[in-house]
Design a protein around this motif. Sequence first.
Motif, mmCIF file in Angstrom:
data_model
loop_
_atom_site.group_PDB
_atom_site.id
_atom_site.type_symbol
_atom_site.label_atom_id
_atom_site.label_comp_id
_atom_site.label_asym_id
_atom_site.label_seq_id
_atom_site.Cartn_x
_atom_site.Cartn_y
_atom_site.Cartn_z
ATOM 1 N N GLY A 177 0.772 -1.235 0.000
ATOM 2 C CA GLY A 177 0.000 0.000 0.000
ATOM 3 C C GLY A 177 0.802 1.283 0.000
ATOM 4 N N LEU A 178 2.110 1.220 -0.288
ATOM 5 C CA LEU A 178 2.936 2.423 -0.357
ATOM 6 C C LEU A 178 2.915 3.003 -1.770
ATOM 7 C CD1 LEU A 178 6.032 1.221 1.708
ATOM 8 C CD2 LEU A 178 4.166 2.708 2.470
ATOM 9 N N THR A 179 2.961 4.322 -1.856
ATOM 10 C CA THR A 179 2.957 4.987 -3.155
ATOM 11 C C THR A 179 4.392 5.274 -3.596
ATOM 12 O OG1 THR A 179 0.826 6.036 -2.690
ATOM 13 C CG2 THR A 179 2.169 6.994 -4.450
ATOM 14 N N LEU A 180 4.736 4.762 -4.774
ATOM 15 C CA LEU A 180 6.059 4.981 -5.347
ATOM 16 C C LEU A 180 5.942 5.869 -6.578
ATOM 17 C CD1 LEU A 180 7.635 1.398 -5.218
ATOM 18 C CD2 LEU A 180 7.583 3.145 -3.441
ATOM 19 N N GLY A 181 6.937 6.724 -6.791
ATOM 20 C CA GLY A 181 7.041 7.499 -8.026
ATOM 21 C C GLY A 181 8.114 6.896 -8.904
ATOM 22 N N LEU A 182 7.762 6.529 -10.130
ATOM 23 C CA LEU A 182 8.671 5.807 -11.013
ATOM 24 C C LEU A 182 8.988 6.633 -12.254
ATOM 25 C CD1 LEU A 182 6.898 2.332 -10.882
ATOM 26 C CD2 LEU A 182 8.745 3.141 -9.424
ATOM 27 N N ARG B 298 2.147 -6.000 -7.440
ATOM 28 C CA ARG B 298 2.473 -7.373 -7.040
ATOM 29 C C ARG B 298 3.797 -7.471 -6.285
ATOM 30 N NH1 ARG B 298 0.666 -8.498 -12.562
ATOM 31 N NH2 ARG B 298 2.836 -8.767 -13.219
ATOM 32 N N HIS B 299 4.453 -6.337 -6.052
ATOM 33 C CA HIS B 299 5.767 -6.355 -5.402
ATOM 34 C C HIS B 299 5.798 -5.385 -4.227
ATOM 35 C CE1 HIS B 299 7.834 -8.779 -8.480
ATOM 36 N NE2 HIS B 299 7.008 -8.182 -9.331
ATOM 37 N N THR B 300 6.744 -5.625 -3.340
ATOM 38 C CA THR B 300 6.947 -4.718 -2.203
ATOM 39 C C THR B 300 7.868 -3.572 -2.630
ATOM 40 O OG1 THR B 300 8.892 -5.908 -1.396
ATOM 41 C CG2 THR B 300 6.736 -6.653 -0.620
ATOM 42 N N ALA B 301 7.862 -2.529 -1.816
ATOM 43 C CA ALA B 301 8.730 -1.385 -2.101
ATOM 44 C C ALA B 301 10.196 -1.791 -2.048
ATOM 45 C CB ALA B 301 8.461 -0.264 -1.103
ATOM 46 N N MET B 302 10.533 -2.688 -1.131
ATOM 47 C CA MET B 302 11.914 -3.145 -1.006
ATOM 48 C C MET B 302 12.360 -3.874 -2.261
ATOM 49 S SD MET B 302 14.460 -3.027 0.983
ATOM 50 C CE MET B 302 16.064 -3.817 1.150
ATOM 51 N N GLU B 303 11.501 -4.679 -2.847
ATOM 52 C CA GLU B 303 11.856 -5.413 -4.065
ATOM 53 C C GLU B 303 12.089 -4.467 -5.237
ATOM 54 O OE1 GLU B 303 9.371 -9.551 -3.146
ATOM 55 O OE2 GLU B 303 8.508 -7.979 -4.417
ATOM 56 N N ILE B 304 11.243 -3.449 -5.360
ATOM 57 C CA ILE B 304 11.361 -2.520 -6.484
ATOM 58 C C ILE B 304 12.543 -1.577 -6.293
ATOM 59 C CG2 ILE B 304 10.158 -0.702 -7.771
ATOM 60 C CD1 ILE B 304 7.530 -2.039 -6.855
ATOM 61 N N TYR B 305 12.775 -1.168 -5.060
ATOM 62 C CA TYR B 305 13.835 -0.206 -4.775
ATOM 63 C C TYR B 305 15.201 -0.880 -4.658
ATOM 64 C CZ TYR B 305 16.287 3.656 -2.460
ATOM 65 O OH TYR B 305 17.177 4.646 -2.144
ATOM 66 N N GLY B 306 15.209 -2.154 -4.254
ATOM 67 C CA GLY B 306 16.462 -2.828 -3.960
ATOM 68 C C GLY B 306 17.036 -3.585 -5.131
ATOM 69 N N GLN B 307 17.644 -4.739 -4.796
ATOM 70 C CA GLN B 307 18.410 -5.490 -5.778
ATOM 71 C C GLN B 307 17.551 -6.178 -6.826
ATOM 72 O OE1 GLN B 307 20.818 -8.145 -3.439
ATOM 73 N NE2 GLN B 307 22.176 -6.522 -2.705
ATOM 74 N N ARG C 245 10.038 8.618 4.921
ATOM 75 C CA ARG C 245 10.217 7.709 6.064
ATOM 76 C C ARG C 245 10.540 6.296 5.589
ATOM 77 N NH1 ARG C 245 5.711 4.652 6.861
ATOM 78 N NH2 ARG C 245 3.807 5.254 5.747
ATOM 79 N N VAL C 246 9.925 5.891 4.484
ATOM 80 C CA VAL C 246 10.185 4.556 3.952
ATOM 81 C C VAL C 246 11.595 4.472 3.388
ATOM 82 C CG1 VAL C 246 9.458 2.837 2.255
ATOM 83 C CG2 VAL C 246 7.748 4.209 3.460
ATOM 84 N N ALA C 247 12.016 5.530 2.688
ATOM 85 C CA ALA C 247 13.366 5.554 2.142
ATOM 86 C C ALA C 247 14.406 5.453 3.248
ATOM 87 C CB ALA C 247 13.568 6.834 1.319
#
Length: 318
Positions: free
Chosen positions: A121-126, A169-178, A215-217
């Motif tokens: 449920g976190l909003t990401l800007g891509l 379908r993915h978490t913020a950590m998966e998209i932001y990380g490796q 805060r998430v970053a």
Amino acid sequence: MNLNDDWDDKGSSKPVDPFKRIPGITGPILRTIAIIFAILIIFSVAFGSIFVSVGAGEVGVKFSQFGGVQADELGEGLHIVPPWVSVTKYSVQSQVYTMSSQAAEGERVGDDRINALTSEGLTLGLDISIRHRLISTDASNVHQKLGTAYAEKIIRPTVKSVIREVVSRHTAMEIYGQQRQVVAAEMQTELEDRLKNDGFIVEEVLLRNVQLPERVATAIEEKLQADQEAQRMIFVKQKEELEAERKVIEADGVANATIIRARGEAAALMMINEEIKKNPDLIRYKYIQMLEGQEIQTMIVPSSEGIILDVSNKKVQD
């Protein structure tokens, strides 16, 4: 009738048709060709040029005033088309469509990044760049259904839809990380399936930047640092274990060498004892060898031996 009179227009006041001077069937043929060229020139002036040049990396789509869009596209090079047919050129080279938060970087001015919700449920800007190209054999179909502004009509909405579906379908950590490249590959696969039926090939999806809530970053950065520190400690531990193992192996080697040397010395002593048993005088000989070079003037031995040795070689008495 004299043929010379037909070709000689001297003294005649009437204009002479030049085609009448060409004998036989040649005259009508040339006359017909001249009429056709005259008609083509008139149509070219009235409706446009009949010559169309299609450049490298382009395809031409023909539109007839009498039949609409024609399915046979024009390839590269110079073509002759009827005056009532217009040609629209499309590029079939690789093109990039970018949606970015940077004002002058994307296809639209201003913040044009894609906002998407993750599985938690976190909003990401891509910031996204899509490299694609038009399939040349589908150019006439694209021209008929979408027109030259196909990027805004089909590429943009399809990209936004697919990106949001994949991100959900993915978490913020998966998209932001490796796993960012894995997520980008998943986006490309789904875009290929969606756009190939519309006449486009998706060559690459570049997930250029991921913007997280502050805060998430911060939390993710701390977790990444903790993971890196844990990996470093594992490495240090493994290094120490390897060093300890090396020392054990080295100590075992020294111990084994000592044992082998002791066994060798013991075996040598046993051999010497065996030889002494066989020849008792051998021990006396070894004893004398040991005294050589020592500063001893006189050596007294038991009387049972019956000799006194003067190691200075002055005198030997019985």
